[in-house]
Design an enzyme around this catalytic site. Structure first.
Site, PDB file in Angstrom:
ATOM      1  N   CYS A 160       0.809  -1.220   0.000  1.00 47.11           N
ATOM      2  CA  CYS A 160       0.000   0.000   0.000  1.00 47.11           C
ATOM      3  C   CYS A 160       0.841   1.268   0.000  1.00 47.11           C
ATOM      4  CB  CYS A 160      -0.956  -0.037   1.178  1.00 47.11           C
ATOM      5  SG  CYS A 160      -1.909  -1.566   1.153  1.00 47.11           S
ATOM      6  N   HIS A 300      -2.269   8.255   5.971  1.00 49.19           N
ATOM      7  CA  HIS A 300      -2.532   6.927   5.405  1.00 49.19           C
ATOM      8  C   HIS A 300      -3.928   6.477   5.858  1.00 49.19           C
ATOM      9  CE1 HIS A 300      -1.523   3.231   3.447  1.00 49.19           C
ATOM     10  NE2 HIS A 300      -1.671   2.512   4.540  1.00 49.19           N
ATOM     11  N   GLU A 311      -0.224   5.500  13.323  1.00 51.88           N
ATOM     12  CA  GLU A 311       0.121   6.679  12.524  1.00 51.88           C
ATOM     13  C   GLU A 311       0.022   7.953  13.362  1.00 51.88           C
ATOM     14  OE1 GLU A 311      -2.246   7.337   9.025  1.00 51.88           O
ATOM     15  OE2 GLU A 311      -0.789   8.754   8.179  1.00 51.88           O
ATOM     16  N   LYS A 332      -9.336   8.199   2.530  1.00 53.50           N
ATOM     17  CA  LYS A 332      -9.818   6.823   2.301  1.00 53.50           C
ATOM     18  C   LYS A 332     -11.230   6.647   2.855  1.00 53.50           C
ATOM     19  CE  LYS A 332      -5.340   4.403   2.110  1.00 53.50           C
ATOM     20  NZ  LYS A 332      -4.354   5.416   2.550  1.00 53.50           N
ATOM     21  N   HIS A 337      -9.615   2.020   0.166  1.00 55.64           N
ATOM     22  CA  HIS A 337      -8.168   1.885   0.119  1.00 55.64           C
ATOM     23  C   HIS A 337      -7.749   1.342  -1.259  1.00 55.64           C
ATOM     24  CE1 HIS A 337      -4.122   1.307   1.033  1.00 55.64           C
ATOM     25  NE2 HIS A 337      -4.186   0.642   2.164  1.00 55.64           N
ATOM     26  N   PHE A 398       1.850  -3.326   3.938  1.00 57.04           N
ATOM     27  CA  PHE A 398       2.156  -4.648   4.472  1.00 57.04           C
ATOM     28  C   PHE A 398       3.584  -5.000   4.067  1.00 57.04           C
ATOM     29  CE2 PHE A 398      -2.521  -6.303   4.383  1.00 57.04           C
ATOM     30  CZ  PHE A 398      -2.759  -5.694   5.596  1.00 57.04           C
TER      31      PHE A 398
END
Lengths: 410, 78
Positions: A160, A300, A311, A332, A337, A398
């Site tokens: 991502c 994010h 975050e 998002k 996403h 990830f």
């Protein structure tokens, strides 16, 4: 002195719009692109909601082109054509022109569809384009061919964070003198019961199937996971000298980037957000800015319980007391996403936020999680001050990838 | 029969490669005139096999230089 890099063209296809203009208007209006998937999926599918692209990218291309491209590649080509035209189709020596288009998972849908076809009708029915449709560098290659890029085509793959890493890579190609113009961004289109089952098995997805538009809710106390989206974002990056010489319109300035890794876990974020904090600090240093120059963060913010807190912790570690003065948003909440497309689409949002001096609100944020210590914009867009301002875009993936990008107002 | 195959093949070439149907004349070369690359030629072959129930082996494909060659082969073998 590093060469300055500017942004001169934008292109997008997202769950909320078919192009940059429609997407940006939808984002400022707080429109959700998330809906129930209208397909006969297995009954035990935990998550049946997603952000499907607002228009089928295949419908934006001649049929003989669309048939050779995976859906993710179709999206990348559609967005790249928009960005390239928006930049005024620069006349440039092809050996000074590059393309960097990232993806998290490549042409997975084409592989799955080909396997279905193989079982049904045999090996002889497999398309001669299958290999180039599934290879992760396929989007970069097709975009590169589209514009005739010969300085290099590249595909960072970092889940991502891929789309953001592509922009960093592209800017460094220009800074290092390998190219004068680079078309860069990210794309993803992997909405399928098997991919959704895999993300659901990780307990990463929201299962709010009964209320799709409220499912993606970064920072809200009732968030329960991310919502899968699909689409592409592409920007044209250019050396400031080259852009000035051809009289290009300038959307914003690329400031710098920071890329680190967590070294913590294959999929879970470091709860202390240390890798992310280092990425932010490196991006600021690369941009020659200090924390107090930052007025806005496009976070994010995937809407997972753990990720949003990590975050928040990272931002506070990196920005210190100045964090309170920074308007944070999580777009998002509207797009879902976009995985490998996310960092690119959200970088475009960041550039447009600086241009319009208007931060889009985070949708569905009704009760801020008490563990989130950020000034999150909610309810309606918030104005930013006049003068030279700068913003951050965070992307994590990830594998433990942390990418922070800094953009400045033009 | 040949006319029908010619029209069907023109439709396939149009779908696969975007070549206007009217340009797919019997004397045209797939490679030199219609700009069909080797991958697109495989697509044309697959579609033709499906449409007319013929088998066009790889060893034969290289002999099908023109649209007319393909029409004749399909006509003789279907």
């Amino acid at each position: 002195m590093t060469r300055q890099v500017v942004i001169t063209g934008l292109g997008m296809i997202t769950p909320v719009g078919k192009d940059v203009d429609s997407t940006w208007r939808a984002i400022l209006a707080g429109t959700s692109g998330i809906r129930l998937i209208d397909e006969p999926w297995p009954d035990d599918q935990p998550a049946k909601i997603a952000g499907i692209m607002a228009v089928d990218p295949a419908s934006c291309l001649p049929p003989h082109e669309a048939r050779k491209l995976d859906r993710s590649q179709q999206a990348a080509v559609v967005a790249a054509r928009e960005a390239w035209a928006d930049a005024g189709t620069p006349e440039i020596d092809p050996e000074r022109l590059g393309a960097v288009v990232a993806t998290g998972m490549g042409g997975l849908l084409s592989l799955i569809n080909s396997y279905d076809l193989l079982l049904e009708r045999g090996a002889s029915r497999i398309s001669p384009h299958m290999v180039t449709m599934i290879m992760p560098n396929g989007s970069a290659a097709h975009v590169g061919l589209e514009i005739g890029a010969r300085a290099g085509i590249h595909t960072p793959v970092s889940a991502c964070a891929s789309g953001a890493e592509a922009i960093s890579y592209a800017a460094r190609m220009i800074q290092e003198g390998r190219a004068d113009v680079v078309v860069a961004g990210g794309t993803e289109a992997v909405i399928h019961p098997v991919t959704m089952a895999g993300f659901a098995a990780m307990r990463a997805l929201s299962t709010r199937n009964d209320d799709p538009t409220a499912a993606s809710r970064p920072y809200d106390i009732d968030r329960d996971g991310f919502v899968m989206g699909e689409g592409a974002g592409i920007m044209v990056l250019e050396s400031a000298e080259f852009a000035a010489a051809r009289g290009a319109k300038i959307y914003g300035i690329y400031g710098g980037s920071g890329l680190t890794s967590d070294g913590h876990h294959i999929a879970q974020p470091d709860p202390e957000g240390r890798g992310a904090a280092r990425a932010i600090a490196e991006a600021l240093a690369d941009a020659g800015l200090t924390t107090t120059d930052i007025v806005h963060v496009n976070a994010h913010a995937t809407s997972t319980p753990q990720g949003d807190i990590a975050e928040s912790t990272a931002l506070i570690a990196a920005l210190g007391a100045h964090t309170d003065n920074v308007a944070v948003t999580g777009t998002k909440s509207m797009t879902g996403h976009l995985l490998g497309g996310a960092g690119a689409v959200e970088s475009i949002f960041t550039v447009l936020t600086l241009r319009d001096r208007l931060v889009p609100a985070t949708a569905n944020l009704h009760n801020l999680d008490p563990q989130i210590h950020l000034d999150v914009v909610a309810g309606k867009p918030r104005e930013l001050p006049a003068g030279d301002i700068a913003a951050l875009n965070n992307s994590f993936g990830f594998g433990g990838h942390d990418v922070a990008l800094v953009f400045r107002s033009a | 029969m040949s006319q029908e195959i010619h029209e069907g093949l023109a439709a396939i070439v149009n779908e696969v490669a975007g070549v206007p149907v009217a340009d797919v004349q019997l004397d045209k070369s797939f490679v030199d005139d219609l700009d069909i690359d080797s991958l697109s030629m495989v697509e044309v072959v697959i579609a033709a096999e499906d449409k007319w129930g013929v088998t066009i082996p790889d060893s034969e494909v290289k002999n099908l230089k023109t649209v007319g060659d393909a029409v004749t082969f399909i006509s003789d073998n279907s």
